[in-house]
Design a protein around this motif. Structure first.
Motif, PDB file in Angstrom:
ATOM      1  N   GLY A  29     -43.729   8.359  19.171  1.00  0.00           N
ATOM      2  CA  GLY A  29     -43.046   9.249  20.105  1.00  0.00           C
ATOM      3  C   GLY A  29     -42.276  10.374  19.456  1.00  0.00           C
ATOM      4  N   THR A  30     -42.229  10.416  18.137  1.00  0.00           N
ATOM      5  CA  THR A  30     -41.497  11.464  17.428  1.00  0.00           C
ATOM      6  C   THR A  30     -42.208  12.800  17.555  1.00  0.00           C
ATOM      7  OG1 THR A  30     -40.630   9.885  15.829  1.00  0.00           O
ATOM      8  CG2 THR A  30     -40.625  12.193  15.175  1.00  0.00           C
ATOM      9  N   GLU A  31     -41.424  13.852  17.803  1.00  0.00           N
ATOM     10  CA  GLU A  31     -41.962  15.208  17.847  1.00  0.00           C
ATOM     11  C   GLU A  31     -41.786  15.841  16.475  1.00  0.00           C
ATOM     12  OE1 GLU A  31     -40.093  17.410  20.920  1.00  0.00           O
ATOM     13  OE2 GLU A  31     -40.789  16.102  22.540  1.00  0.00           O
ATOM     14  N   LYS A  37     -38.557  15.314  28.238  1.00  0.00           N
ATOM     15  CA  LYS A  37     -38.385  15.014  26.822  1.00  0.00           C
ATOM     16  C   LYS A  37     -38.039  13.549  26.567  1.00  0.00           C
ATOM     17  CE  LYS A  37     -35.964  16.723  22.715  1.00  0.00           C
ATOM     18  NZ  LYS A  37     -37.208  17.072  21.991  1.00  0.00           N
ATOM     19  N   GLU A  38     -37.214  12.965  27.413  1.00  0.00           N
ATOM     20  CA  GLU A  38     -36.735  11.603  27.186  1.00  0.00           C
ATOM     21  C   GLU A  38     -37.454  10.567  28.052  1.00  0.00           C
ATOM     22  OE1 GLU A  38     -34.801  11.048  24.725  1.00  0.00           O
ATOM     23  OE2 GLU A  38     -34.469  13.181  24.313  1.00  0.00           O
ATOM     24  N   ASP A  39     -38.598  10.912  28.600  1.00  0.00           N
ATOM     25  CA  ASP A  39     -39.328   9.976  29.463  1.00  0.00           C
ATOM     26  C   ASP A  39     -39.795   8.768  28.634  1.00  0.00           C
ATOM     27  OD1 ASP A  39     -41.014   8.627  31.193  1.00  0.00           O
ATOM     28  OD2 ASP A  39     -41.814  10.454  32.078  1.00  0.00           O
ATOM     29  N   PRO A  40     -39.335   7.549  28.959  1.00  0.00           N
ATOM     30  CA  PRO A  40     -39.764   6.369  28.188  1.00  0.00           C
ATOM     31  C   PRO A  40     -41.262   6.082  28.311  1.00  0.00           C
ATOM     32  CG  PRO A  40     -38.541   5.698  30.139  1.00  0.00           C
ATOM     33  CD  PRO A  40     -38.405   7.184  30.039  1.00  0.00           C
ATOM     34  N   VAL A  41     -41.859   6.518  29.421  1.00  0.00           N
ATOM     35  CA  VAL A  41     -43.297   6.304  29.611  1.00  0.00           C
ATOM     36  C   VAL A  41     -44.086   7.133  28.601  1.00  0.00           C
ATOM     37  CG1 VAL A  41     -45.238   6.510  31.221  1.00  0.00           C
ATOM     38  CG2 VAL A  41     -43.002   5.758  32.054  1.00  0.00           C
ATOM     39  N   LYS A  42     -43.559   8.303  28.258  1.00  0.00           N
ATOM     40  CA  LYS A  42     -44.246   9.151  27.278  1.00  0.00           C
ATOM     41  C   LYS A  42     -44.283   8.470  25.910  1.00  0.00           C
ATOM     42  CE  LYS A  42     -42.372  12.956  25.568  1.00  0.00           C
ATOM     43  NZ  LYS A  42     -41.926  14.367  25.404  1.00  0.00           N
ATOM     44  N   LYS A  43     -43.178   7.838  25.537  1.00  0.00           N
ATOM     45  CA  LYS A  43     -43.143   7.132  24.255  1.00  0.00           C
ATOM     46  C   LYS A  43     -44.113   5.963  24.260  1.00  0.00           C
ATOM     47  CE  LYS A  43     -39.983   5.130  20.885  1.00  0.00           C
ATOM     48  NZ  LYS A  43     -38.582   4.836  20.536  1.00  0.00           N
ATOM     49  N   GLU A  44     -44.197   5.259  25.389  1.00  0.00           N
ATOM     50  CA  GLU A  44     -45.157   4.159  25.506  1.00  0.00           C
ATOM     51  C   GLU A  44     -46.587   4.691  25.442  1.00  0.00           C
ATOM     52  OE1 GLU A  44     -46.405   0.570  28.638  1.00  0.00           O
ATOM     53  OE2 GLU A  44     -44.769   1.937  29.120  1.00  0.00           O
ATOM     54  N   LEU A  45     -46.801   5.864  26.040  1.00  0.00           N
ATOM     55  CA  LEU A  45     -48.130   6.467  26.038  1.00  0.00           C
ATOM     56  C   LEU A  45     -48.582   6.810  24.622  1.00  0.00           C
ATOM     57  CD1 LEU A  45     -50.598   7.809  27.381  1.00  0.00           C
ATOM     58  CD2 LEU A  45     -49.195   9.870  27.681  1.00  0.00           C
ATOM     59  N   THR A  46     -47.703   7.381  23.816  1.00  0.00           N
ATOM     60  CA  THR A  46     -48.094   7.744  22.447  1.00  0.00           C
ATOM     61  C   THR A  46     -48.480   6.510  21.639  1.00  0.00           C
ATOM     62  OG1 THR A  46     -45.765   7.706  21.750  1.00  0.00           O
ATOM     63  CG2 THR A  46     -46.689   9.832  22.424  1.00  0.00           C
ATOM     64  N   ILE A  59     -53.179  15.136  29.591  1.00  0.00           N
ATOM     65  CA  ILE A  59     -52.605  13.948  30.222  1.00  0.00           C
ATOM     66  C   ILE A  59     -51.271  14.338  30.851  1.00  0.00           C
ATOM     67  CG2 ILE A  59     -51.834  11.564  29.913  1.00  0.00           C
ATOM     68  CD1 ILE A  59     -53.501  11.419  27.375  1.00  0.00           C
ATOM     69  N   MET A  60     -51.106  14.025  32.129  1.00  0.00           N
ATOM     70  CA  MET A  60     -49.861  14.358  32.827  1.00  0.00           C
ATOM     71  C   MET A  60     -49.363  13.152  33.613  1.00  0.00           C
ATOM     72  SD  MET A  60     -51.383  16.756  35.899  1.00  0.00           S
ATOM     73  CE  MET A  60     -52.108  17.879  34.696  1.00  0.00           C
ATOM     74  N   PRO A  61     -48.063  13.067  33.856  1.00  0.00           N
ATOM     75  CA  PRO A  61     -47.533  11.944  34.642  1.00  0.00           C
ATOM     76  C   PRO A  61     -47.918  12.079  36.103  1.00  0.00           C
ATOM     77  CG  PRO A  61     -45.794  13.511  34.137  1.00  0.00           C
ATOM     78  CD  PRO A  61     -47.006  13.984  33.404  1.00  0.00           C
ATOM     79  N   ASP A  62     -48.207  10.954  36.729  1.00  0.00           N
ATOM     80  CA  ASP A  62     -48.572  10.935  38.151  1.00  0.00           C
ATOM     81  C   ASP A  62     -48.070   9.620  38.759  1.00  0.00           C
ATOM     82  OD1 ASP A  62     -49.697  11.797  40.519  1.00  0.00           O
ATOM     83  OD2 ASP A  62     -51.673  10.944  40.063  1.00  0.00           O
ATOM     84  N   PRO A  63     -46.748   9.370  38.686  1.00  0.00           N
ATOM     85  CA  PRO A  63     -46.212   8.064  39.091  1.00  0.00           C
ATOM     86  C   PRO A  63     -46.365   7.794  40.579  1.00  0.00           C
ATOM     87  CG  PRO A  63     -44.440   9.625  38.711  1.00  0.00           C
ATOM     88  CD  PRO A  63     -45.694  10.300  38.272  1.00  0.00           C
TER      89      PRO A  63
END
Length: 256
Positions: free
Chosen positions: A131-133, A154-163, A180-184
């Motif tokens: 998840g590091t940029e 930036k701080e979305d926990p789902v993004k870190k899980e996705l990476t 890839i985009m979020p679609d909750p």
């Protein structure tokens, strides 16, 4: 008849004082050698060799390790150095080798790039598997074989899980994912929408992404471009059928 008794010799006295003195002299000599050794250049770090870096600089690694040339070679262990450097956000693993005299080698393994994202300043940044940029000088080349993340905070926990999930996907399959985009949704807070370079639209969730990727690959290789949903149940609809279905629904809506 008298018998003359043999004369008994007195046992020789052990020279304990001489042995103690010799032991003290040896200890003092060894202490002197130790002092001379640890104050000589041969006991100092003469060279720090670092390899495997792409996103981290040599200066950052040396600072994290807390060593520099001229420091005592035996002051820190290899395990301590590896633990310190591993705290850098880009670093996944470090192998440290100490070669006497004076050479310390740090072989760094960084987290792999799994995606890219457009920053608020309009520049591309690479996303590592943890998840590091980070800035990637080769991102112009890598954009061709890694997905782009859009619409994520930036701080979305789902993004870190996705990476982390993307790191487990084989390179060939990962290279087909273009966006890839979020679609909750209520049922799937981690639901995502993906677009592939082979013109498919995919609805799935981060939590099931790795277990669904093989089925996704099978559909892409055997079917025409269309919309794929891979959640609790998997569905596939070609785009031409979806368009005709949407037009029929529109006609029904106008007549009702």
């Amino acid at each position: 008849m008298s018998v003359q008794m043999p004369v008994l010799k007195e046992p020789e006295r052990k020279r304990r004082g001489n042995k103690k003195l010799l032991a003290i002299v040896i200890l003092l000599f060894m202490a002197l050698l130790a002092v001379l050794f640890f104050n000589s250049s041969i006991s100092k770090i003469s060279e720090i060799q670092i390899s495997g870096l792409q996103y981290t600089t040599n200066a950052e690694v040396v600072e994290a390790a807390g060593i520099e040339t001229g420091d005592a070679f035996f002051r820190v262990s290899s395990a301590s150095l590896a633990e310190r450097v591993s705290k850098l956000p880009e670093v996944e693993k470090v192998d440290v080798t100490k070669s006497f005299p004076g050479v310390i080698k740090l072989k760094v393994q960084e987290y792999p790039v799994v995606a890219f994202e457009l920053s608020s300043e309009g520049s591309w940044v690479a996303l590592l598997s943890n998840g590091t940029e980070t800035v990637d000088e080769e991102n112009g080349i890598r954009l061709a074989d890694k997905p782009v993340l859009t619409g994520w905070s930036k701080e979305d926990p789902v993004k870190k899980e996705l990476t982390a999930k993307l790191a487990a996907i084989p390179s060939k399959q990962l290279s087909d994912l273009s966006e890839i985009m979020p679609d909750p949704s209520t049922a799937y807070p981690d639901r995502i929408r993906m677009y592939t370079r082979t013109k498919f639209e995919v609805i799935t969730a981060v939590s099931v992404l790795t277990e669904k990727i093989e089925a996704l690959n099978a559909v892409i290789e055997t079917q025409e471009p269309g919309k794929i949903t891979m959640l609790l149940a998997d569905t596939y609809v070609p785009f031409d059928q979806e368009d005709s279905g949407n037009s029929q629904n529109g006609q029904k809506d106008t007549t009702q």
